[in-house]
Design an enzyme around this catalytic site. Structure first.
Site, PDB file in Angstrom:
ATOM      1  N   VAL A   9      24.231  58.127  77.684  1.00 47.06           N
ATOM      2  CA  VAL A   9      24.093  59.889  77.522  1.00 47.06           C
ATOM      3  C   VAL A   9      24.399  58.914  75.818  1.00 47.06           C
ATOM      4  CG1 VAL A   9      24.124  61.188  79.707  1.00 47.06           C
ATOM      5  CG2 VAL A   9      26.425  60.283  78.060  1.00 47.06           C
ATOM      6  N   SER A  10      24.032  59.819  74.994  1.00 50.21           N
ATOM      7  CA  SER A  10      23.842  60.022  73.213  1.00 50.21           C
ATOM      8  C   SER A  10      25.688  61.215  73.221  1.00 50.21           C
ATOM      9  CB  SER A  10      23.084  60.753  73.174  1.00 50.21           C
ATOM     10  OG  SER A  10      21.256  60.291  73.322  1.00 50.21           O
ATOM     11  N   THR A  11      26.328  61.649  73.722  1.00 52.77           N
ATOM     12  CA  THR A  11      27.463  62.290  72.699  1.00 52.77           C
ATOM     13  C   THR A  11      28.312  62.106  74.207  1.00 52.77           C
ATOM     14  OG1 THR A  11      26.967  63.865  73.759  1.00 52.77           O
ATOM     15  CG2 THR A  11      26.023  63.509  71.498  1.00 52.77           C
ATOM     16  N   GLN A  14      28.823  64.790  76.879  1.00 55.17           N
ATOM     17  CA  GLN A  14      27.650  65.024  78.339  1.00 55.17           C
ATOM     18  C   GLN A  14      28.433  63.904  79.341  1.00 55.17           C
ATOM     19  OE1 GLN A  14      24.415  62.804  75.358  1.00 55.17           O
ATOM     20  NE2 GLN A  14      23.015  64.887  75.950  1.00 55.17           N
TER      21      GLN A  14
END
Length: 182
Positions: A9-11, A14
């Protein structure tokens, strides 16, 4: 021949739970996870470890190709690396299986669309910033140095750049830059 999973996931806020469950259901024996942007391979330690560890006959499983890479260049590079090692790539939510001709073709198409989506998002972001600047909403960072105070100390107190910099806790080069611009 082992089946490995990769979830991303990007962050940090998340959650990886949905990806983890899908990879478990796909029979992944080991799942590597990370919370980092997929726009490049830099900083993706878990992916690097996994790519170094995979061997001939293994399979790498992701939920979707955009979990593996966000640009066609990165996706193609990873696919070439996997192919050269004899590793198959599969996606649980997309009909991707690089072990078949149709799977390879679909893989290429999805990669192009993932990159297209990323480019559109960047364009929208730049358009939003330009509009905000035009509307006077986006003005950048506020000045951290009081220009009038620098000028006052120079003109009224006769202090030099070093004394002004020390008194205000700023770099001497900043004082010089401000004095030269006025």
């Amino acid at each position: 021949m082992a089946i490995y999973g990769y979830a991303r996931v990007s962050t940090t806020d998340q959650d990886l739970t949905i990806q983890r469950k899908a990879l478990d259901a796909a029979g992944c024996e080991i799942i590597r996870e990370e919370k980092v942007s997929g726009t490049s391979r830099q900083g993706r330690v878990e992916l690097k470890t996994l790519l170094e560890f995979l061997r001939d006959g293994d399979t790498l499983v992701v939920t979707r190709l955009d979990r593996l890479a966000r640009s066609m260049d990165d996706l193609s590079s990873i696919a070439r690396e996997l192919h050269s090692k004899g590793v198959a790539l599969k996606a649980t939510e997309q009909p991707v299986d690089t072990g078949t001709a149709a799977g390879k073709a679909f893989f290429q198409m999805l990669g192009v669309f993932a990159e297209f989506e990323t480019n559109l998002r960047k364009e929208r972001q730049l358009e939003g910033i330009a509009k905000a600047k035009a509307d006077g909403v986006y003005k950048g960072r506020k000045a951290s140095i009081d220009v009038n105070e620098v000028k006052r100390m120079r003109n009224e107190e006769g202090k030099g750049a070093t004394e002004i910099a020390r008194a205000l806790g700023i770099a001497r080069t900043s004082v010089y830059r401000l004095l030269e611009s006025s």
